[in-house]
Design an enzyme around this catalytic site. Structure first.
Site, PDB file in Angstrom:
ATOM      1  N   SER A 177      -9.717  -0.755   7.031  1.00 47.01           N
ATOM      2  CA  SER A 177      -9.135  -0.533   5.710  1.00 47.01           C
ATOM      3  C   SER A 177      -8.406  -1.707   5.076  1.00 47.01           C
ATOM      4  O   SER A 177      -8.035  -1.623   3.906  1.00 47.01           O
ATOM      5  CB  SER A 177      -8.182   0.664   5.759  1.00 47.01           C
ATOM      6  OG  SER A 177      -8.906   1.851   5.653  1.00 47.01           O
ATOM      7  N   SER A 218      -9.713   1.507   2.791  1.00 49.62           N
ATOM      8  CA  SER A 218      -8.862   2.301   1.931  1.00 49.62           C
ATOM      9  C   SER A 218      -7.792   1.499   1.193  1.00 49.62           C
ATOM     10  O   SER A 218      -7.207   2.012   0.240  1.00 49.62           O
ATOM     11  CB  SER A 218      -8.172   3.382   2.760  1.00 49.62           C
ATOM     12  OG  SER A 218      -7.260   2.803   3.674  1.00 49.62           O
ATOM     13  N   LYS A 273       0.855  -1.187   0.000  1.00 47.54           N
ATOM     14  CA  LYS A 273       0.000   0.000   0.000  1.00 47.54           C
ATOM     15  C   LYS A 273       0.893   1.240   0.000  1.00 47.54           C
ATOM     16  O   LYS A 273       1.948   1.246   0.639  1.00 47.54           O
ATOM     17  CB  LYS A 273      -0.893  -0.027   1.243  1.00 47.54           C
ATOM     18  CG  LYS A 273      -1.940   1.068   1.309  1.00 47.54           C
ATOM     19  CD  LYS A 273      -2.815   0.896   2.555  1.00 47.54           C
ATOM     20  CE  LYS A 273      -3.924   1.924   2.628  1.00 47.54           C
ATOM     21  NZ  LYS A 273      -4.788   1.711   3.803  1.00 47.54           N
TER      22      LYS A 273
END
Lengths: 98, 486
Positions: free
Chosen positions: B179, B155, B80
Site C-alpha cells: 500500500s 491504498s 495517511k
C-alpha cells in the site's frame, strides 16, 4: 468450486455481526466463492513438518507486564462516543428487566 | 532561484536550517498550492492552513532563538488518514469513523513533530487501507496527477498523488500488502515498507497486525532515508517494535554499490506489460554498469503469496475491525436490540470491500475451517519466509517490478480478485517481514510512470536506499507530472 452457499454467507455474516440483505448475500456468495477457489491452490502445497508463521520474527508474541495505568483521556474518549452517560459509554440494554 | 516546489525534502530541510528560506514561506507556498490545486485530485481529507502556518512559525521562532532544529524542521508533510493525529479527524476514509478525533497521536506522528515537520493535512486512502486503487474510499476517489482518468494506486493513493503533484514534500503511508509501494509506482515517486517491527505501529489504526508497517513516500531515495531515520526505532507502546539499532540511512545514499549482488527472479517478468519488462532490463543494465553482480534467484513459493495473503490479512482484519460497532466511536445506527444495532451500524458504516474482507476473514477463522485455511496459510507463509532467507544468501537485494502494469483507469478493474492480482509483486515482502522499496523506473509509451521494487534482508533498509540512490543517478528521476509543473 468452493461450494459456498447462501446459508454459509448468512452464517458468516452473523458471526461477523454484519447485516446482510438478500442482494448482499448473493454477491458475497459469488465473490467470496471466486476468491476461495483461487485460495484452493494452497491445497496442493506440501506443508508436512512446517511450523506456521504468525509473526514474521518472534517465535511467540512479545508480552509486557499486565499493569493497569490511568490514560488521563477519559473525557476526550467519551467526547468522541456516539452516546455517553456520565463517566461511561451509553449502550443499548443487554439484559431483560431492570 | 528554483521554484520552492522543486526543492526535494532533503534540500528544503537544509535551506530552512541554513536560514535561506523561512519555514513559514516554504509552508505558505504549499498551502497556496493545496488551496489552488488540491481539489482536482481529491487527495486531502482534512487540511488546516492556520495550524500548518503556526507550526511553521514555531520552527522559525526556534531558529531565531538559536535552538537546534530537527532533521525535518519546516518541511510540509501529509499523513495517511489511518495515522492518529491531534487536531484533525482520523477516519480511515470510512463512514464508520466519520468525524472521529483521536485524543492521542501515533508514535510516527510524535516523531515527525519532534523533528520539526509541518503536518499539513490528512490524506485520502482506500477504506481501512483495503484496496489497490483508492476507489474504496467513502470520501471519493483520488486521481492520478499524471492522468486524471487513472487510479493513483492504493491504498495510500492520496499520499502518493499529493507527493507526486508537489502538494506536500513527502508523506507517510502504511503498507500491509503493497500500500505504499504500488501507489508510489503509479504516481512516479519513491516509497518504502520497512522491515516488520522497524517502525512502531502505536496509533496506527490496525488492519492486519502481523503485516502492517508505516512507510515514507517521497520524491527521492535520500528523502525516504531522511524520513525513515526519524520514524524508525523502538517504542515501548508497540511490543512488536524492534530494538535493532537504527542506521544512518541518509549516509548510505551516495555509498558505492559496486560488488553488491542483485538477484533477479526471471519467471516474475512473464505476464508483465512489455514496457515494465523493458524498464526492468534497463535497470539491470544500469546496475551492471555500476559494478553490481546480477544473479538469478528463485522464490518458488512466492506464487502462493496472493492466496496466503487473502487468508491471513482478512483473518486479522476481521478481528481488528470487530471494535467498530457504534458503541465507543463513530456513528451508531440504533435497532431493536444490541446485536441488531451492531449489525446495522456495521452494514451502514463499512463499504463493500471492507465487508467482503471481514466476511472472508471470519469464514477462514470459523469452526471447521480454521485449520484448512488459517493454519495452512500460516504454514505456507513459513515457506515464503524461508525462500527469502535462502535467496539472501545469494544476493543483497532482489529486483522485481512493483506492479505488472502502469496505472489502470479508474473503474477499469471491477472484479475483486482481478484487483487483488495487481499486488502480486508487493505481497510476498510483508508476509516474509522483509523491507522493500519502490522507485520510478521510467515512463511507459503512454507517458505513465513505471516502478521497480527492491527487497532486502530484514533490517537492511540502508542497502535499499543505497541501491535506489545509485540507480536514480543512472536512470534518472521522473519530472513533475506535466499539469503539475511549478
Amino acid at each position: 468450486m468452493s461450494g459456498l452457499t447462501l446459508e454459509d454467507a448468512y452464517r458468516v455474516a452473523k458471526l461477523a455481526a454484519l447485516e446482510l440483505s438478500e442482494q448482499d448475500a448473493h454477491a458475497m456468495r459469488d465473490q467470496l466463492g471466486a476468491i476461495l477457489d483461487h485460495i484452493a491452490a494452497l491445497d496442493a502445497v506440501d506443508v508436512s513438518g512446517v511450523e506456521p508463521t504468525f509473526h514474521p520474527f518472534a517465535s511467540q508474541a512479545p508480552l509486557r507486564a499486565d499493569v493497569a495505568k490511568l490514560s488521563g483521556l477519559r473525557d476526550a474518549l467519551l467526547a468522541g462516543a456516539p452516546h455517553a452517560d456520565g463517566p461511561g459509554f451509553a449502550v443499548p440494554k443487554v439484559l431483560d428487566g431492570d | 532561484m528554483q521554484s520552492l516546489q522543486e526543492l526535494t525534502l532533503h534540500e528544503a530541510a537544509a535551506a530552512v536550517r541554513g536560514g535561506d528560506i523561512s519555514a513559514e514561506r516554504l509552508t505558505q507556498s504549499y498551502v497556496e498550492r493545496i488551496e489552488k490545486r488540491g481539489r482536482e485530485l481529491g487527495a486531502f481529507l482534512a487540511f488546516d492552513r492556520d495550524d500548518a502556518l503556526e507550526q511553521a512559525r514555531a520552527v522559525d521562532r526556534a531558529r531565531a532563538a538559536g535552538k537546534q532544529l530537527g532533521a525535518l524542521a519546516g518541511v510540509p508533510m501529509g499523513l495517511k488518514d489511518n495515522l492518529c493525529m491531534r487536531g484533525l479527524p482520523t477516519t480511515c476514509a470510512s463512514k464508520i469513523l466519520e468525524g472521529y478525533r483521536p485524543p492521542y497521536e501515533a508514535h510516527v506522528v510524535e516523531r515527525l513533530r519532534e523533528a520539526g515537520a509541518v503536518l499539513i493535512g490528512k490524506l485520502n486512502m482506500d477504506e481501512f487501507a483495503m484496496g489497490s486503487s483508492n476507489e474504496t474510499s467513502a470520501y471519493g476517489v483520488v486521481r492520478n496527477p499524471w492522468d486524471r482518468e487513472r487510479a493513483p494506486g492504493g491504498s495510500s493513493g492520496g499520499s502518493a498523488a499529493a507527493t507526486a503533484a508537489r502538494l506536500v514534500l513527502g508523506a507517510l503511508g502504511s503498507d500491509t500488502g503493497g500500500s505504499v509501494r504500488q501507489p508510489a509506482a503509479f504516481c512516479g515517486v519513491t516509497a518504502m515498507k520497512p522491515t516488520y517491527g522497524r517502525v512502531s505501529r502505536y496509533g496506527v489504526v490496525a488492519f492486519a497486525s502481523s503485516l502492517d508497517q508505516v512507510g515514507p513516500i517521497t520524491r527521492t531515495a535520500r528523502d525516504t532515508a531522511a524520513v525513515l531515520s526519524v520514524i524508525a526505532g523502538r517504542d515501548e507502546r508497540d511490543p512488536t517494535s524492534s530494538t535493532q539499532p537504527v542506521l544512518d540511512y541518509a549516509s548510505a545514499c551516495g555509498e558505492p554499490i559496486g560488488g553488491l549482488r542483485v538477484g533477479v527472479v526471471r519467471e516474475a517478468l512473464e505476464g508483465c506489460d512489455p514496457d515494465v519488462v523493458a524498464s526492468i532490463e534497463r535497470a539491470i543494465a544500469a546496475l551492471r554498469d555500476a559494478g553490481c553482480d546480477v544473479v538469478d534467484v528463485q522464490l518458488p513459493n512466492a506464487k502462493h503469496a496472493l492466496a496466503v495473503y487473502y487468508i491471513i490479512a482478512p483473518a486479522e482484519a476481521s478481528s481488528n475491525l470487530a471494535r467498530f460497532d457504534g458503541m465507543r466511536y463513530g456513528p451508531r445506527v440504533s435497532a431493536s436490540d444490541l446485536r441488531e444495532t451492531y449489525a446495522r451500524t456495521r452494514r451502514e458504516g463499512f463499504g463493500p470491500e471492507v465487508r467482503r474482507r471481514i466476511m472472508l476473514g471470519t469464514y477462514a477463522l470459523s469452526a471447521g475451517y480454521y485449520d484448512a485455511f488459517y493454519i495452512k496459510a500460516s504454514k505456507v507463509r513459513t515457506l515464503i519466509r524461508r525462500d527469502y532467507e535462502q535467496a539472501f544468501t545469494r544476493c543483497d537485494v532482489i529486483l522485481t517490478p512493483t506492479s505488472p502494469t502502469a496505472a489502470f483507469k479508474l473503474g477499469e478493474v471491477k472484479d475483486p480478485l482481478a484487483m487483488y492480482k495487481q499486488d502480486i509483486f508487493t505481497l510476498p515482502a510483508p508476509l516474509a517481514g522483509v523491507p522493500a522499496l519502490s522507485m520510478p523506473s521510467g515512463l511507459s509509451r503512454e507517458r505513465l510512470p513505471l516502478g521497480l521494487q527492491l527487497e532486502a534482508a530484514p533490517f537492511k533498509e540502508d542497502v535499499l536506499v543505497r541501491v535506489a540512490h545509485a540507480l536514480e543517478q543512472r536512470i534518472g528521476l521522473l519530472p513533475a507530472p506535466a499539469s503539475f509543473e511549478s
